[in-house]
Design a protein around this motif. Structure first.
Motif, PDB file in Angstrom:
ATOM      1  N   GLY A   1      52.536  32.189  45.075  1.00 36.10           N
ATOM      2  CA  GLY A   1      52.955  33.034  44.280  1.00 36.10           C
ATOM      3  C   GLY A   1      54.116  32.832  44.704  1.00 36.10           C
ATOM      4  N   ARG A   2      54.931  32.913  45.865  1.00 42.48           N
ATOM      5  CA  ARG A   2      56.115  32.419  46.076  1.00 42.48           C
ATOM      6  C   ARG A   2      56.841  31.418  45.405  1.00 42.48           C
TER       7      ARG A   2
ATOM      8  N   SER B   1      55.673  29.830  43.052  1.00 46.30           N
ATOM      9  CA  SER B   1      55.613  29.832  41.483  1.00 46.30           C
ATOM     10  C   SER B   1      56.934  30.489  40.785  1.00 46.30           C
ATOM     11  N   GLU B   2      56.811  31.566  42.270  1.00 45.88           N
ATOM     12  CA  GLU B   2      58.596  32.504  41.325  1.00 45.88           C
ATOM     13  C   GLU B   2      59.602  31.949  41.276  1.00 45.88           C
ATOM     14  N   SER B   3      59.765  30.890  42.391  1.00 49.86           N
ATOM     15  CA  SER B   3      60.846  30.175  42.865  1.00 49.86           C
ATOM     16  C   SER B   3      60.618  28.895  41.466  1.00 49.86           C
TER      17      SER B   3
ATOM     18  N   ALA C   1      59.748  29.142  38.328  1.00 46.56           N
ATOM     19  CA  ALA C   1      59.395  29.934  37.390  1.00 46.56           C
ATOM     20  C   ALA C   1      61.611  30.277  37.146  1.00 46.56           C
ATOM     21  N   ARG C   2      61.771  30.577  38.469  1.00 45.73           N
ATOM     22  CA  ARG C   2      63.733  31.264  38.382  1.00 45.73           C
ATOM     23  C   ARG C   2      64.042  29.835  38.305  1.00 45.73           C
TER      24      ARG C   2
ATOM     25  N   ILE D   1      54.576  30.143  35.107  1.00 47.25           N
ATOM     26  CA  ILE D   1      56.074  31.049  35.044  1.00 47.25           C
ATOM     27  C   ILE D   1      54.853  32.751  34.580  1.00 47.25           C
TER      28      ILE D   1
ATOM     29  N   ALA E   1      53.760  34.462  38.016  1.00 42.60           N
ATOM     30  CA  ALA E   1      55.427  34.490  38.398  1.00 42.60           C
ATOM     31  C   ALA E   1      55.761  35.730  37.557  1.00 42.60           C
ATOM     32  N   GLN E   2      55.193  36.108  36.827  1.00 42.91           N
ATOM     33  CA  GLN E   2      55.459  37.277  35.992  1.00 42.91           C
ATOM     34  C   GLN E   2      54.027  37.872  36.069  1.00 42.91           C
TER      35      GLN E   2
ATOM     36  N   ARG F   1      53.132  38.756  39.123  1.00 42.79           N
ATOM     37  CA  ARG F   1      53.567  38.752  40.468  1.00 42.79           C
ATOM     38  C   ARG F   1      54.701  40.117  40.064  1.00 42.79           C
ATOM     39  N   GLN F   2      55.740  39.907  39.387  1.00 40.80           N
ATOM     40  CA  GLN F   2      56.748  40.444  38.621  1.00 40.80           C
ATOM     41  C   GLN F   2      56.007  42.133  38.227  1.00 40.80           C
TER      42      GLN F   2
END
Length: 170
Positions: free
Chosen positions: A31-32, A34-36, A38-39, A95, A98-99, A101-102
């Motif tokens: 998850g981390r 995927s967030e990095s 996507a960021r 992405i 990541a969405q 998780r957000q």
């Protein structure tokens, strides 16, 4: 030679192993990541870098000698298309992850905000009741003017009693 019970066909097999590795505790790591990812894909630096990469690719495979081209123009840049498709096929799910998780974090934050608002409302109502109780208590207290008036009345009564005692003695 004894056979293991898992390999026998007349007994049920225990836990089956999967070809897909179990993520278990690594879910957060994925998850981390995927967030990095996507960021990073949402930055102007990535877009500029990707544009430069594609332009260099197209330029080299268009103007380089035909024997030196690794993705010739006459084949419609098949390798570039494949690379970009592969990148997109991995980018979209990462992405979305990541969405998600957000969204989960936003949902938790919303719940905490709602609980905090309920506590603030309860505290405000309690304080309002306390202020009303204090106002009622203050109304029942003797004011400074009331005490002065009472003291004056007592002094006048004492003066009358004193002057009456002097007349009876004299």
């Amino acid at each position: 030679m004894a056979r293991r019970s898992d390999s026998r066909l007349d007994s049920p097999k225990g836990l089956r192993t999967s070809f897909v590795p179990h993520l278990g505790g690594n879910k957060d790591r994925v998850g981390r990541f995927s967030e990095s990812f996507a960021r990073a894909m949402g930055t102007s630096g990535f877009l500029v870098g990707m544009t430069v990469f594609v332009l260099l690719w197209l330029a080299y495979n268009t103007w380089a000698p035909e024997l030196a081209q690794f993705d010739p123009r006459r084949l419609n840049y098949t390798l570039l298309t494949l690379i970009l498709s592969l990148q997109a096929s991995y980018a979209a799910p990462l992405i979305l992850l990541a969405q998600n998780r957000q969204d989960d974090r936003d949902r938790v934050q919303f719940e905490q905000d709602r609980q905090r608002a309920e506590r603030n409302l309860a505290d405000t109502e309690y304080l309002a009741r306390e202020v009303v109780a204090l106002r009622l208590a203050v109304r029942e207290l003797a004011s400074k003017d009331f005490i002065r008036a009472e003291l004056r009345a007592l002094l006048e009564e004492l003066d009358r009693d004193k002057s009456g005692d002097e007349k009876t003695v004299g």
